[in-house]
Design a protein around this motif. Structure first.
Motif, PDB file in Angstrom:
ATOM      1  N   SER A  89      42.157 -60.287 -35.320  1.00 31.83           N
ATOM      2  CA  SER A  89      43.269 -59.168 -36.056  1.00 31.83           C
ATOM      3  C   SER A  89      41.930 -57.530 -36.360  1.00 31.83           C
ATOM      4  CB  SER A  89      42.680 -58.844 -37.669  1.00 31.83           C
ATOM      5  OG  SER A  89      42.043 -59.454 -38.455  1.00 31.83           O
ATOM      6  N   GLN A  90      40.424 -58.014 -35.726  1.00 32.81           N
ATOM      7  CA  GLN A  90      39.948 -56.738 -35.486  1.00 32.81           C
ATOM      8  C   GLN A  90      39.080 -56.594 -34.732  1.00 32.81           C
ATOM      9  OE1 GLN A  90      36.387 -58.209 -37.885  1.00 32.81           O
ATOM     10  NE2 GLN A  90      38.153 -58.240 -39.726  1.00 32.81           N
ATOM     11  N   GLY A  91      40.217 -57.694 -33.130  1.00 29.83           N
ATOM     12  CA  GLY A  91      40.014 -56.843 -32.159  1.00 29.83           C
ATOM     13  C   GLY A  91      38.322 -57.791 -31.604  1.00 29.83           C
ATOM     14  N   THR A  92      37.886 -58.721 -32.458  1.00 31.28           N
ATOM     15  CA  THR A  92      36.708 -59.180 -32.162  1.00 31.28           C
ATOM     16  C   THR A  92      36.693 -60.008 -31.008  1.00 31.28           C
ATOM     17  OG1 THR A  92      35.610 -58.471 -33.766  1.00 31.28           O
ATOM     18  CG2 THR A  92      33.667 -60.211 -32.406  1.00 31.28           C
ATOM     19  N   PHE A  93      38.341 -61.285 -31.746  1.00 31.08           N
ATOM     20  CA  PHE A  93      38.570 -62.028 -30.671  1.00 31.08           C
ATOM     21  C   PHE A  93      39.637 -61.527 -29.224  1.00 31.08           C
ATOM     22  CE2 PHE A  93      36.387 -65.372 -34.124  1.00 31.08           C
ATOM     23  CZ  PHE A  93      34.987 -65.052 -33.616  1.00 31.08           C
ATOM     24  N   ALA A  94      39.588 -62.296 -27.963  1.00 34.36           N
ATOM     25  CA  ALA A  94      41.352 -62.508 -27.618  1.00 34.36           C
ATOM     26  C   ALA A  94      42.152 -63.468 -27.925  1.00 34.36           C
ATOM     27  CB  ALA A  94      41.007 -62.097 -26.643  1.00 34.36           C
ATOM     28  N   LEU A  95      41.478 -64.248 -28.449  1.00 32.88           N
ATOM     29  CA  LEU A  95      41.832 -65.693 -28.844  1.00 32.88           C
ATOM     30  C   LEU A  95      41.306 -66.552 -29.343  1.00 32.88           C
ATOM     31  CD1 LEU A  95      42.439 -68.256 -25.387  1.00 32.88           C
ATOM     32  CD2 LEU A  95      40.812 -66.130 -25.617  1.00 32.88           C
ATOM     33  N   GLY A  96      42.031 -67.931 -30.327  1.00 34.53           N
ATOM     34  CA  GLY A  96      40.468 -68.643 -31.601  1.00 34.53           C
ATOM     35  C   GLY A  96      42.209 -69.645 -32.223  1.00 34.53           C
ATOM     36  N   PHE A  97      40.872 -70.274 -32.474  1.00 34.70           N
ATOM     37  CA  PHE A  97      41.857 -71.123 -33.565  1.00 34.70           C
ATOM     38  C   PHE A  97      42.160 -70.880 -34.376  1.00 34.70           C
ATOM     39  CE2 PHE A  97      40.180 -74.076 -29.770  1.00 34.70           C
ATOM     40  CZ  PHE A  97      41.423 -74.313 -29.270  1.00 34.70           C
ATOM     41  N   SER A  98      42.747 -71.556 -35.441  1.00 30.55           N
ATOM     42  CA  SER A  98      42.994 -71.956 -36.624  1.00 30.55           C
ATOM     43  C   SER A  98      44.113 -72.741 -37.460  1.00 30.55           C
ATOM     44  CB  SER A  98      44.083 -70.293 -37.052  1.00 30.55           C
ATOM     45  OG  SER A  98      43.777 -69.965 -38.747  1.00 30.55           O
ATOM     46  N   ASN A  99      43.749 -72.666 -39.006  1.00 33.09           N
ATOM     47  CA  ASN A  99      45.108 -74.007 -39.271  1.00 33.09           C
ATOM     48  C   ASN A  99      46.041 -73.221 -39.664  1.00 33.09           C
ATOM     49  OD1 ASN A  99      43.590 -76.420 -39.091  1.00 33.09           O
ATOM     50  ND2 ASN A  99      41.777 -75.641 -40.398  1.00 33.09           N
ATOM     51  N   GLY A 100      47.433 -74.182 -39.657  1.00 34.23           N
ATOM     52  CA  GLY A 100      48.330 -74.044 -40.270  1.00 34.23           C
ATOM     53  C   GLY A 100      48.728 -73.045 -41.519  1.00 34.23           C
ATOM     54  N   GLN A 101      48.069 -74.234 -42.024  1.00 37.46           N
ATOM     55  CA  GLN A 101      47.580 -73.420 -43.823  1.00 37.46           C
ATOM     56  C   GLN A 101      46.724 -72.489 -44.051  1.00 37.46           C
ATOM     57  OE1 GLN A 101      45.800 -76.606 -42.908  1.00 37.46           O
ATOM     58  NE2 GLN A 101      43.812 -75.723 -43.662  1.00 37.46           N
ATOM     59  N   THR A 102      46.137 -71.860 -43.275  1.00 33.72           N
ATOM     60  CA  THR A 102      44.899 -70.325 -43.351  1.00 33.72           C
ATOM     61  C   THR A 102      45.910 -69.644 -42.798  1.00 33.72           C
ATOM     62  OG1 THR A 102      43.011 -71.726 -42.407  1.00 33.72           O
ATOM     63  CG2 THR A 102      42.865 -69.257 -42.671  1.00 33.72           C
ATOM     64  N   VAL A 103      46.976 -69.689 -41.950  1.00 35.91           N
ATOM     65  CA  VAL A 103      47.629 -68.447 -41.144  1.00 35.91           C
ATOM     66  C   VAL A 103      48.890 -68.032 -41.421  1.00 35.91           C
ATOM     67  CG1 VAL A 103      49.480 -67.367 -39.097  1.00 35.91           C
ATOM     68  CG2 VAL A 103      47.808 -69.506 -38.456  1.00 35.91           C
ATOM     69  N   PRO A 104      49.195 -68.345 -42.921  1.00 32.84           N
ATOM     70  CA  PRO A 104      50.105 -67.963 -43.902  1.00 32.84           C
ATOM     71  C   PRO A 104      49.015 -67.139 -44.727  1.00 32.84           C
ATOM     72  CG  PRO A 104      51.331 -69.948 -43.808  1.00 32.84           C
ATOM     73  CD  PRO A 104      49.940 -69.968 -42.707  1.00 32.84           C
ATOM     74  N   GLU A 105      48.362 -67.184 -45.386  1.00 34.27           N
ATOM     75  CA  GLU A 105      47.688 -66.425 -45.932  1.00 34.27           C
ATOM     76  C   GLU A 105      47.011 -65.321 -45.550  1.00 34.27           C
ATOM     77  OE1 GLU A 105      44.299 -69.314 -47.352  1.00 34.27           O
ATOM     78  OE2 GLU A 105      44.958 -70.314 -48.159  1.00 34.27           O
ATOM     79  N   ALA A 106      46.780 -65.631 -44.121  1.00 32.84           N
ATOM     80  CA  ALA A 106      46.278 -64.543 -43.363  1.00 32.84           C
ATOM     81  C   ALA A 106      48.100 -63.192 -43.983  1.00 32.84           C
ATOM     82  CB  ALA A 106      45.850 -64.660 -41.988  1.00 32.84           C
ATOM     83  N   ILE A 107      48.570 -64.102 -43.338  1.00 32.40           N
ATOM     84  CA  ILE A 107      49.896 -62.661 -42.819  1.00 32.40           C
ATOM     85  C   ILE A 107      50.231 -62.303 -44.399  1.00 32.40           C
ATOM     86  CG2 ILE A 107      52.622 -62.567 -42.786  1.00 32.40           C
ATOM     87  CD1 ILE A 107      52.250 -64.883 -41.288  1.00 32.40           C
ATOM     88  N   ASN A 108      50.160 -63.136 -45.993  1.00 32.42           N
ATOM     89  CA  ASN A 108      50.703 -62.148 -46.781  1.00 32.42           C
ATOM     90  C   ASN A 108      49.339 -61.843 -47.317  1.00 32.42           C
ATOM     91  OD1 ASN A 108      53.229 -63.592 -46.895  1.00 32.42           O
ATOM     92  ND2 ASN A 108      52.027 -65.531 -47.563  1.00 32.42           N
ATOM     93  N   GLY A 109      47.868 -61.344 -46.997  1.00 28.80           N
ATOM     94  CA  GLY A 109      46.660 -60.798 -47.581  1.00 28.80           C
ATOM     95  C   GLY A 109      46.758 -62.067 -48.784  1.00 28.80           C
ATOM     96  N   ILE A 110      46.225 -62.586 -48.899  1.00 28.82           N
ATOM     97  CA  ILE A 110      46.015 -64.079 -49.818  1.00 28.82           C
ATOM     98  C   ILE A 110      44.372 -64.060 -49.628  1.00 28.82           C
ATOM     99  CG2 ILE A 110      47.894 -63.385 -51.071  1.00 28.82           C
ATOM    100  CD1 ILE A 110      48.220 -66.549 -49.977  1.00 28.82           C
ATOM    101  N   ASN A 111      44.383 -65.166 -50.782  1.00 27.48           N
ATOM    102  CA  ASN A 111      42.513 -65.900 -50.824  1.00 27.48           C
ATOM    103  C   ASN A 111      41.422 -65.395 -50.107  1.00 27.48           C
ATOM    104  OD1 ASN A 111      44.232 -67.828 -53.003  1.00 27.48           O
ATOM    105  ND2 ASN A 111      44.728 -69.127 -50.428  1.00 27.48           N
TER     106      ASN A 111
END
Length: 332
Positions: A89-111
């Motif tokens: 999100s900050q443009g530090t990484f061009a690509l990267g891995f994450s977990n399925g349960q973490t992606v919705p948290e990022a989209i919704n801005g929680i935890n």
């Protein structure tokens, strides 16, 4: 006077030409920020610590990416599910891995995410990332409750494995205060501590099998601690990205019986600010066409293909990925 006017006219034409050149070489996104055009000369890849499959897979991907993007250098960084999303999100990484349960948290801005992340997109959903609690074969630990008074490595602080572990302890009316100690350390180093008897259990959200635990199982002998039905149900209610999963007997040679736990899918994502449609199209094509290469690294990738990726998609698909999946008929 004519000479001054001629010089002035030349200057104006040069300025206009410069503006025209700048406009032709770049474009702006809806929020006024420059949009990506072409593959970045330097691609930083947010992966994970040595000893986990993310690190192995990202290394192999990096080698293939050099063939697809010969003018680009790829740098693998030991990140994690949360830190990779923040880096994207900050443009530090061009690509990267994450977990399925973490992606919705990022989209919704929680935890772990103070703000909603809307400039990161999905390229491919790869395989289930499985929650492990690993102990020595001769351990007296058989349940989550048995971890009371024991020294545990939950992985790196703030990583998805630790966050899931905190939730699991909470669902079992426990906290870190009930344990005998916490050791924040990567998978490979944690395995060494378990082997040497310095800790009693390792926790991680990783592939099943993962080579580090396979080697530990061969040289030491391990057991996996199951999660009970109430814990699994509670995790899913907390975050629907946690899905019930069974580690089949024989996945690790000395673990003969099936073990119930949870999993979240491993997702490959890109920064919308750094990766344009054509670049992501080529990256998606590489991921699918090299599926046999990934499967040789670990059996966890044996089911991966374009249809699997689309069926289990997590988050919004990048237009470049969408273009490729539609082109080959995997996405309608």
């Amino acid at each position: 006077m004519k000479k001054i006017l001629a010089v002035l006219m030349t200057f104006i034409l040069m300025v206009l030409a410069g503006c025209s050149s700048n406009e032709a070489g770049s474009s702006e996104s809806k929020n006024g920020e420059p949009e990506a055009e072409g593959a970045p000369r330097d691609m930083t890849f947010g992966s994970a610590t040595v000893g986990g499959f993310w690190y192995t897979l990202s290394g192999a991907m990096g080698e293939k990416m050099k063939e697809v993007f010969p003018e680009t250098s790829v740098t693998i960084v030991e990140g994690g599910s949360v830190s990779n999303l923040l880096g994207l999100s900050q443009g530090t990484f061009a690509l990267g891995f994450s977990n399925g349960q973490t992606v919705p948290e990022a989209i919704n801005g929680i935890n772990s995410f103070k703000e909603k992340i809307d400039n990161v997109s999905t390229v491919a959903t790869l395989y289930p990332n499985v929650f492990h609690i690993v102990v020595r074969e001769d351990s007296d630990i058989y349940s989550v409750q048995d971890l009371k008074g024991k020294k545990v490595s939950p992985g790196i602080k703030g990583y998805s494995g630790e966050l899931a572990f905190i939730d699991i302890l909470k669902l079992n009316d426990m906290t870190y205060d009930d344990l005998g100690g916490i050791e924040y350390i990567g998978t490979a180093d944690g395995a060494d501590l378990l082997r040497d008897g310095h800790i009693d259990a390792i926790v991680g959200m990783i592939s099943a099998p993962v080579s580090t635990f396979q080697e530990l199982d061969t040289t030491l002998g391990i057991r996996l601690i199951p999660l009970d039905d109430e814990t699994i149900k509670g995790l899913h209610e907390m975050n629907e990205g946690y899905l019930e999963y069974t580690v089949e007997g024989g996945t690790y040679s000395n673990v003969k019986e099936d073990v119930k736990t949870v999993a979240g899918y491993t997702v490959l994502l890109v920064s919308d600010d750094l990766m344009d449609e054509e670049t992501v199209y080529k990256l998606t094509k590489m991921m699918v066409e090299e599926k046999e290469t990934w499967a040789t690294l670990s059996p966890v990738m044996k089911d991966f293909n374009a249809e699997y990726s689309v069926t289990h998609n997590v988050g919004k698909l990048h237009p470049g990925a969408e273009k490729y999946y539609k082109e080959i008929g995997a996405l309608k």
